[in-house]
Motif scaffolding. Structure first.
Motif, PDB file in Angstrom:
ATOM      1  N   ALA A  80       2.427 -19.677   0.978  1.00  9.51           N
ATOM      2  CA  ALA A  80       1.064 -20.192   0.885  1.00  9.51           C
ATOM      3  C   ALA A  80       0.143 -19.229   0.152  1.00  9.51           C
ATOM      4  CB  ALA A  80       0.520 -20.469   2.284  1.00  9.51           C
ATOM      5  N   ARG A  81       0.467 -17.946   0.202  1.00  8.10           N
ATOM      6  CA  ARG A  81      -0.356 -16.922  -0.466  1.00  8.10           C
ATOM      7  C   ARG A  81       0.142 -16.618  -1.880  1.00  8.10           C
ATOM      8  NH1 ARG A  81      -1.326 -12.453   4.417  1.00  8.10           N
ATOM      9  NH2 ARG A  81      -3.011 -13.595   5.468  1.00  8.10           N
ATOM     10  N   GLY A  82       1.203 -17.273  -2.298  1.00 10.36           N
ATOM     11  CA  GLY A  82       1.750 -17.000  -3.621  1.00 10.36           C
ATOM     12  C   GLY A  82       2.465 -15.681  -3.711  1.00 10.36           C
ATOM     13  N   ASP A  83       2.895 -15.147  -2.591  1.00 12.63           N
ATOM     14  CA  ASP A  83       3.620 -13.873  -2.528  1.00 12.63           C
ATOM     15  C   ASP A  83       5.110 -14.177  -2.678  1.00 12.63           C
ATOM     16  OD1 ASP A  83       4.930 -11.501  -1.680  1.00 12.63           O
ATOM     17  OD2 ASP A  83       3.194 -10.932  -0.468  1.00 12.63           O
ATOM     18  N   GLU A  84       5.758 -13.623  -3.694  1.00 16.18           N
ATOM     19  CA  GLU A  84       7.139 -13.980  -4.015  1.00 16.18           C
ATOM     20  C   GLU A  84       8.177 -13.132  -3.290  1.00 16.18           C
ATOM     21  OE1 GLU A  84       7.475 -13.890  -8.228  1.00 16.18           O
ATOM     22  OE2 GLU A  84       6.185 -15.649  -8.520  1.00 16.18           O
ATOM     23  N   ARG A  85       7.760 -12.280  -2.386  1.00 14.73           N
ATOM     24  CA  ARG A  85       8.742 -11.482  -1.659  1.00 14.73           C
ATOM     25  C   ARG A  85       9.666 -12.377  -0.821  1.00 14.73           C
ATOM     26  NH1 ARG A  85       5.619  -7.664   2.032  1.00 14.73           N
ATOM     27  NH2 ARG A  85       4.013  -9.278   1.837  1.00 14.73           N
ATOM     28  N   ARG A 120      -2.218 -26.013  26.880  1.00 13.72           N
ATOM     29  CA  ARG A 120      -3.264 -26.683  26.116  1.00 13.72           C
ATOM     30  C   ARG A 120      -3.171 -26.174  24.673  1.00 13.72           C
ATOM     31  NH1 ARG A 120      -8.852 -27.156  29.625  1.00 13.72           N
ATOM     32  NH2 ARG A 120      -7.912 -27.515  31.681  1.00 13.72           N
ATOM     33  N   LEU A 121      -3.204 -27.091  23.724  1.00 11.58           N
ATOM     34  CA  LEU A 121      -2.956 -26.736  22.338  1.00 11.58           C
ATOM     35  C   LEU A 121      -4.204 -26.808  21.474  1.00 11.58           C
ATOM     36  CD1 LEU A 121       0.419 -28.611  21.734  1.00 11.58           C
ATOM     37  CD2 LEU A 121       0.055 -26.289  22.616  1.00 11.58           C
ATOM     38  N   GLY A 122      -4.319 -25.838  20.570  1.00  7.77           N
ATOM     39  CA  GLY A 122      -5.345 -25.901  19.544  1.00  7.77           C
ATOM     40  C   GLY A 122      -4.926 -26.861  18.443  1.00  7.77           C
ATOM     41  N   ARG A 123      -5.753 -26.977  17.420  1.00  6.42           N
ATOM     42  CA  ARG A 123      -5.499 -27.935  16.345  1.00  6.42           C
ATOM     43  C   ARG A 123      -5.041 -27.287  15.039  1.00  6.42           C
ATOM     44  NH1 ARG A 123     -10.352 -29.218  18.623  1.00  6.42           N
ATOM     45  NH2 ARG A 123     -11.458 -28.207  16.913  1.00  6.42           N
ATOM     46  N   THR A 124      -5.304 -26.000  14.881  1.00  3.57           N
ATOM     47  CA  THR A 124      -5.100 -25.341  13.591  1.00  3.57           C
ATOM     48  C   THR A 124      -3.638 -24.998  13.342  1.00  3.57           C
ATOM     49  OG1 THR A 124      -7.311 -24.362  13.790  1.00  3.57           O
ATOM     50  CG2 THR A 124      -5.822 -23.414  12.137  1.00  3.57           C
ATOM     51  N   ARG A 125      -3.089 -25.551  12.240  1.00  5.27           N
ATOM     52  CA  ARG A 125      -1.727 -25.233  11.827  1.00  5.27           C
ATOM     53  C   ARG A 125      -1.742 -24.077  10.830  1.00  5.27           C
ATOM     54  NH1 ARG A 125       1.944 -29.147  13.229  1.00  5.27           N
ATOM     55  NH2 ARG A 125       1.033 -30.943  14.309  1.00  5.27           N
ATOM     56  N   LEU A 126      -0.583 -23.544  10.542  1.00  3.85           N
ATOM     57  CA  LEU A 126      -0.501 -22.389   9.652  1.00  3.85           C
ATOM     58  C   LEU A 126      -1.136 -22.679   8.292  1.00  3.85           C
ATOM     59  CD1 LEU A 126       0.405 -19.573   8.868  1.00  3.85           C
ATOM     60  CD2 LEU A 126       2.712 -20.478   8.463  1.00  3.85           C
ATOM     61  N   ALA A 141      -2.141 -22.367  23.332  1.00  2.77           N
ATOM     62  CA  ALA A 141      -1.291 -22.028  22.187  1.00  2.77           C
ATOM     63  C   ALA A 141      -1.694 -22.853  20.984  1.00  2.77           C
ATOM     64  CB  ALA A 141       0.180 -22.288  22.524  1.00  2.77           C
ATOM     65  N   GLY A 142      -1.143 -22.487  19.836  1.00  2.00           N
ATOM     66  CA  GLY A 142      -1.316 -23.296  18.647  1.00  2.00           C
ATOM     67  C   GLY A 142      -0.399 -24.505  18.685  1.00  2.00           C
ATOM     68  N   PRO A 143      -0.510 -25.399  17.702  1.00  2.00           N
ATOM     69  CA  PRO A 143       0.260 -26.643  17.726  1.00  2.00           C
ATOM     70  C   PRO A 143       1.680 -26.536  17.186  1.00  2.00           C
ATOM     71  CG  PRO A 143      -1.229 -26.653  15.860  1.00  2.00           C
ATOM     72  CD  PRO A 143      -1.514 -25.387  16.618  1.00  2.00           C
ATOM     73  N   GLU A 144       2.042 -25.396  16.544  1.00  2.00           N
ATOM     74  CA  GLU A 144       3.347 -25.291  15.884  1.00  2.00           C
ATOM     75  C   GLU A 144       4.141 -24.100  16.392  1.00  2.00           C
ATOM     76  OE1 GLU A 144       3.103 -26.543  11.325  1.00  2.00           O
ATOM     77  OE2 GLU A 144       1.644 -24.996  11.818  1.00  2.00           O
ATOM     78  N   ALA A 145       5.389 -24.344  16.767  1.00  2.00           N
ATOM     79  CA  ALA A 145       6.308 -23.259  17.105  1.00  2.00           C
ATOM     80  C   ALA A 145       7.272 -23.039  15.949  1.00  2.00           C
ATOM     81  CB  ALA A 145       7.079 -23.593  18.375  1.00  2.00           C
ATOM     82  N   MET A 146       7.571 -21.782  15.670  1.00  2.00           N
ATOM     83  CA  MET A 146       8.487 -21.436  14.571  1.00  2.00           C
ATOM     84  C   MET A 146       8.988 -20.024  14.796  1.00  2.00           C
ATOM     85  SD  MET A 146       5.503 -20.874  11.689  1.00  2.00           S
ATOM     86  CE  MET A 146       4.379 -22.012  12.545  1.00  2.00           C
ATOM     87  N   GLY A 147      10.077 -19.662  14.118  1.00  2.00           N
ATOM     88  CA  GLY A 147      10.541 -18.292  14.168  1.00  2.00           C
ATOM     89  C   GLY A 147       9.579 -17.376  13.423  1.00  2.00           C
ATOM     90  N   LEU A 148       9.531 -16.113  13.840  1.00  2.00           N
ATOM     91  CA  LEU A 148       8.659 -15.157  13.145  1.00  2.00           C
ATOM     92  C   LEU A 148       9.078 -15.018  11.692  1.00  2.00           C
ATOM     93  CD1 LEU A 148       6.352 -13.123  13.255  1.00  2.00           C
ATOM     94  CD2 LEU A 148       7.982 -11.417  14.134  1.00  2.00           C
ATOM     95  N   ASP A 149      10.376 -15.108  11.425  1.00  2.00           N
ATOM     96  CA  ASP A 149      10.844 -15.048  10.044  1.00  2.00           C
ATOM     97  C   ASP A 149      10.359 -16.254   9.243  1.00  2.00           C
ATOM     98  OD1 ASP A 149      12.410 -16.750  11.573  1.00  2.00           O
ATOM     99  OD2 ASP A 149      14.319 -16.131  10.695  1.00  2.00           O
ATOM    100  N   GLU A 150      10.374 -17.441   9.870  1.00  2.00           N
ATOM    101  CA  GLU A 150       9.890 -18.645   9.191  1.00  2.00           C
ATOM    102  C   GLU A 150       8.375 -18.582   8.996  1.00  2.00           C
ATOM    103  OE1 GLU A 150       9.858 -22.285   7.248  1.00  2.00           O
ATOM    104  OE2 GLU A 150      11.462 -20.852   7.655  1.00  2.00           O
ATOM    105  N   PHE A 151       7.675 -18.035   9.983  1.00  2.00           N
ATOM    106  CA  PHE A 151       6.230 -17.821   9.837  1.00  2.00           C
ATOM    107  C   PHE A 151       5.961 -16.989   8.585  1.00  2.00           C
ATOM    108  CE2 PHE A 151       2.599 -14.976  10.435  1.00  2.00           C
ATOM    109  CZ  PHE A 151       1.568 -15.860  10.742  1.00  2.00           C
ATOM    110  N   ALA A 152       6.730 -15.922   8.410  1.00  2.40           N
ATOM    111  CA  ALA A 152       6.533 -15.052   7.250  1.00  2.40           C
ATOM    112  C   ALA A 152       6.821 -15.792   5.949  1.00  2.40           C
ATOM    113  CB  ALA A 152       7.429 -13.821   7.371  1.00  2.40           C
ATOM    114  N   ARG A 153       7.894 -16.573   5.906  1.00  6.85           N
ATOM    115  CA  ARG A 153       8.221 -17.321   4.682  1.00  6.85           C
ATOM    116  C   ARG A 153       7.088 -18.279   4.312  1.00  6.85           C
ATOM    117  NH1 ARG A 153      13.296 -17.635   7.447  1.00  6.85           N
ATOM    118  NH2 ARG A 153      14.765 -16.133   6.506  1.00  6.85           N
ATOM    119  N   ARG A 154       6.615 -19.013   5.283  1.00  8.45           N
ATOM    120  CA  ARG A 154       5.561 -19.989   5.015  1.00  8.45           C
ATOM    121  C   ARG A 154       4.247 -19.312   4.645  1.00  8.45           C
ATOM    122  NH1 ARG A 154       5.564 -24.191   9.893  1.00  8.45           N
ATOM    123  NH2 ARG A 154       3.716 -24.859   8.721  1.00  8.45           N
ATOM    124  N   LEU A 155       3.957 -18.201   5.304  1.00 10.18           N
ATOM    125  CA  LEU A 155       2.725 -17.469   4.996  1.00 10.18           C
ATOM    126  C   LEU A 155       2.761 -16.912   3.581  1.00 10.18           C
ATOM    127  CD1 LEU A 155       0.005 -16.200   5.932  1.00 10.18           C
ATOM    128  CD2 LEU A 155       1.349 -14.227   6.723  1.00 10.18           C
TER     129      LEU A 155
END
Length: 247
Positions: free
Chosen positions: A202-207, A235-241, A185-199
């Motif tokens: 980071a992309r400058g999308d104001e939705r 086992r965890l990878g290193r790449t965060r969002l 898995a990746g190193p960070e757990a989060m809600g799918l909604d929180e994943f979308a907010r952070r993504l």
């Protein structure tokens, strides 16, 4: 060490082939495009000759449960028979975290059938269950119209970057078979909604992102909150969002 990557022309397969080579192993790209067909049974003996291990990262061409189950069972049966004949000592299967838990995902049930076929064979194995890729979850967020909110549930996810996955697969195939499941898995757990907010931020999308438990973006099937999360021993990878967005 000679490693055969079954499905080696696909996205994960190509990245894995390159990674295995970088680690100094001999690698064979086994794919229908190179004459290796696990359904027809052609090209298997030639590709597996002298191989120490295989990594199966194939995907069914049909996502429906019935055809996918038949594809995986036939593919595993033919592949393991050829591996046993060639003296292959380690069969690594790429599967999905959560396939063995309660759900209504037909494709996941097909993957369980694939896992069972591997367990029933006579080649020592390791089943690697991975969490969802960043890329796939990003598709669930979608592009959308400006100003239109993104509606997603708070289902927990722990996405992994493909380069991290292939690093882990290369390590695992080089180790002795465990005859059991290994989760990655990746190193960070989060809600799918929180994943979308952070993504989007980071992309400058104001939705805006609205948490909506009634939405089922994952093949239209409602998911339990923790279905997609690995166990404590993953086992965890290193790449965060943030790293993935800027890579």
């Amino acid at each position: 060490m000679k490693i055969v990557v079954v499905g080696g022309a696909g996205r994960v397969g190509r990245a894995l082939v390159a990674n295995v080579r970088e680690h100094g192993h001999e690698v064979v790209v086994a794919d229908v495009t190179t004459g290796f067909d696990t359904i027809a049974g052609t090209g298997l003996d030639e590709a597996l000759d002298g191989a120490t291990a295989t990594v199966d990262v194939t995907n069914s061409p049909d996502m429906a449960e019935g055809p996918a189950t038949e594809f995986f069972r036939t593919s595993v049966r033919n592949l393991l028979a050829a591996e046993s004949k060639a003296g292959v000592r380690h069969h690594v299967l790429l599967s999905i975290v959560g396939v063995d838990r309660p759900h209504d995902l037909g494709y996941y049930r097909a993957k369980v059938a694939q896992e069972h076929a591997v367990r029933d064979g006579d080649v020592p194995y390791t089943i690697v269950r991975s969490t969802q890729f960043f890329d796939f979850l990003a598709l669930l967020v979608g592009d959308g119209a400006p100003g239109e909110p993104v509606r997603l549930p708070g289902t927990m996810v722990q996405p992994i970057a493909v380069p991290d996955l292939v690093d882990l697969l290369t390590t695992i195939v080089s180790e002795p078979p465990v005859e059991d499941v290994v989760e990655v898995a990746g190193p960070e757990a989060m809600g799918l909604d929180e994943f979308a907010r952070r993504l989007l931020a980071a992309r400058g999308d104001e939705r805006a992102v609205v948490t909506d438990p009634s939405v089922a973006p994952f093949f239209g099937v409602p998911l339990s909150e923790r279905l997609l999360l690995p166990g404590s021993g993953a086992r965890l990878g290193r790449t965060r969002l943030t790293d993935w967005v800027t890579s």
